[in-house]
Enzyme design. Structure first.
Site, PDB file in Angstrom:
ATOM      1  CE1 TYR A 112      -3.274   2.848   0.301  1.00  0.00           C
ATOM      2  CE2 TYR A 112      -2.736   3.046   2.622  1.00  0.00           C
ATOM      3  CZ  TYR A 112      -3.402   3.510   1.504  1.00  0.00           C
ATOM      4  OH  TYR A 112      -4.179   4.632   1.591  1.00  0.00           O
ATOM      5  CG  ASP A 157      -4.004   1.833  -3.489  1.00  0.00           C
ATOM      6  OD1 ASP A 157      -3.556   2.395  -4.508  1.00  0.00           O
ATOM      7  OD2 ASP A 157      -4.721   2.409  -2.655  1.00  0.00           O
ATOM      8  CG  HIS A 261      -9.111   1.347  -4.430  1.00  0.00           C
ATOM      9  ND1 HIS A 261      -7.951   1.560  -5.124  1.00  0.00           N
ATOM     10  CD2 HIS A 261      -9.152   2.320  -3.476  1.00  0.00           C
ATOM     11  CE1 HIS A 261      -7.310   2.605  -4.637  1.00  0.00           C
ATOM     12  NE2 HIS A 261      -8.021   3.088  -3.632  1.00  0.00           N
TER      13      HIS A 261
END
EC number: 3.1.11.2
Length: 270
Positions: A112, A157, A261
């Site tokens: 992330y 991500d 998302h």
């Protein structure tokens, strides 16, 4: 051996555990990598995942912010957590799966990357400065440089849409965090330094639009369709020929109380 892996920034695993369950029941990936779990390890909904058949869980969480997790139907041979920028934010976890027919283990990295705030100037915005430094460390990190027959997957991500058609408007977003030239250059440099193959762009032409994120700010995200491709799946060169399918579950953005998302999945024949 068929192997499927999904990645999803869930934006609070406890708040959206029913959506995760819906996805797992429908798609049944072997492995699910989650980002922005926003959950300390001792509060992670382990029992729910085990009831769904995902008995193997690797966690790197923290209260209220960030957090990554890997849940799996397959056992782990090992797990590891790396710290970037000397910051204890929970932004990375990796697992290895024991080989069955080869001496090379299968390693999965779940990331992330910092979002970077709103001002794309490291001198004015410490969050953006942190993001750029994080991307630089990804580039220089030796474990992220798989060589030879090493079977590695890097997902998550990554908070950068690096190509022109990874965003709804290249021109309008050049000064917007996630698509500024410096971010795009640094993410692509990390990809190239590690020799990674970007599964989406290996299978879908650079001239075609791909999105995995749509802002909550849009009154109707389906009509505006102002998306960005922030969620990525990279594979080491040894795994390139193994990729059979890649898909973005766009419909998940329209579920009740969704994440901004959506899940992204790769299917391989190992």
């Amino acid at each position: 051996m068929r192997f499927s892996l999904s990645t999803w920034n869930i934006n609070s695993v406890r708040l959206r555990i029913d959506l995760v369950a819906k996805f797992l029941k429908s798609e049944r990936p072997d492995v699910l990598c989650l980002q922005e779990t926003k959950c300390p390890d001792d509060a992670f909904p382990l029992k729910r995942f085990k009831r769904l058949g995902y008995e193997h869980v690797a966690l790197n969480g923290q209260k209220g912010y960030h957090g990554v997790a890997i849940v799996s139907r397959l056992p782990f041979a090992s797990t590891d957590i790396r710290v970037f920028c000397e910051n204890l934010d929970s932004r990375h976890i990796s697992v290895a799966f024991a080989p069955e027919h080869t001496a090379s283990p299968l390693v999965v990295h779940n990331f992330y990357v910092p979002a970077g705030g709103d001002i794309p100037d490291p001198a004015l915005n410490p969050k953006f400065k942190h993001k750029l430094a994080f991307l630089d460390e990804m580039k220089s990190c030796e474990p992220l440089h798989p060589q030879g027959d090493a079977r590695h997957i890097l997902v998550g991500d990554l908070n950068v849409a690096p190509h022109e058609h990874d965003v709804w408007s290249h021109k309008q977003l050049l000064k917007v965090v996630s698509h500024t030239p410096v971010e795009c250059e640094k993410l692509l440099a990390a990809q190239h330094q590690g020799g990674w193959l970007d599964v989406a762009r290996e299978r879908i032409a650079l001239s075609e639009k791909i999105y995995t994120w749509w802002s909550y700010r849009a009154a109707d995200w389906t009509i505006a369709n102002r998306g960005r491709r922030l969620d990525h799946i990279w594979v080491s060169p040894a795994l390139g020929p193994c990729v059979q399918d890649y898909k973005v579950l766009r419909d998940a953005r329209g579920w009740d109380r969704p994440s901004d998302h959506v899940p992204v999945t790769v299917v391989m024949e190992l």
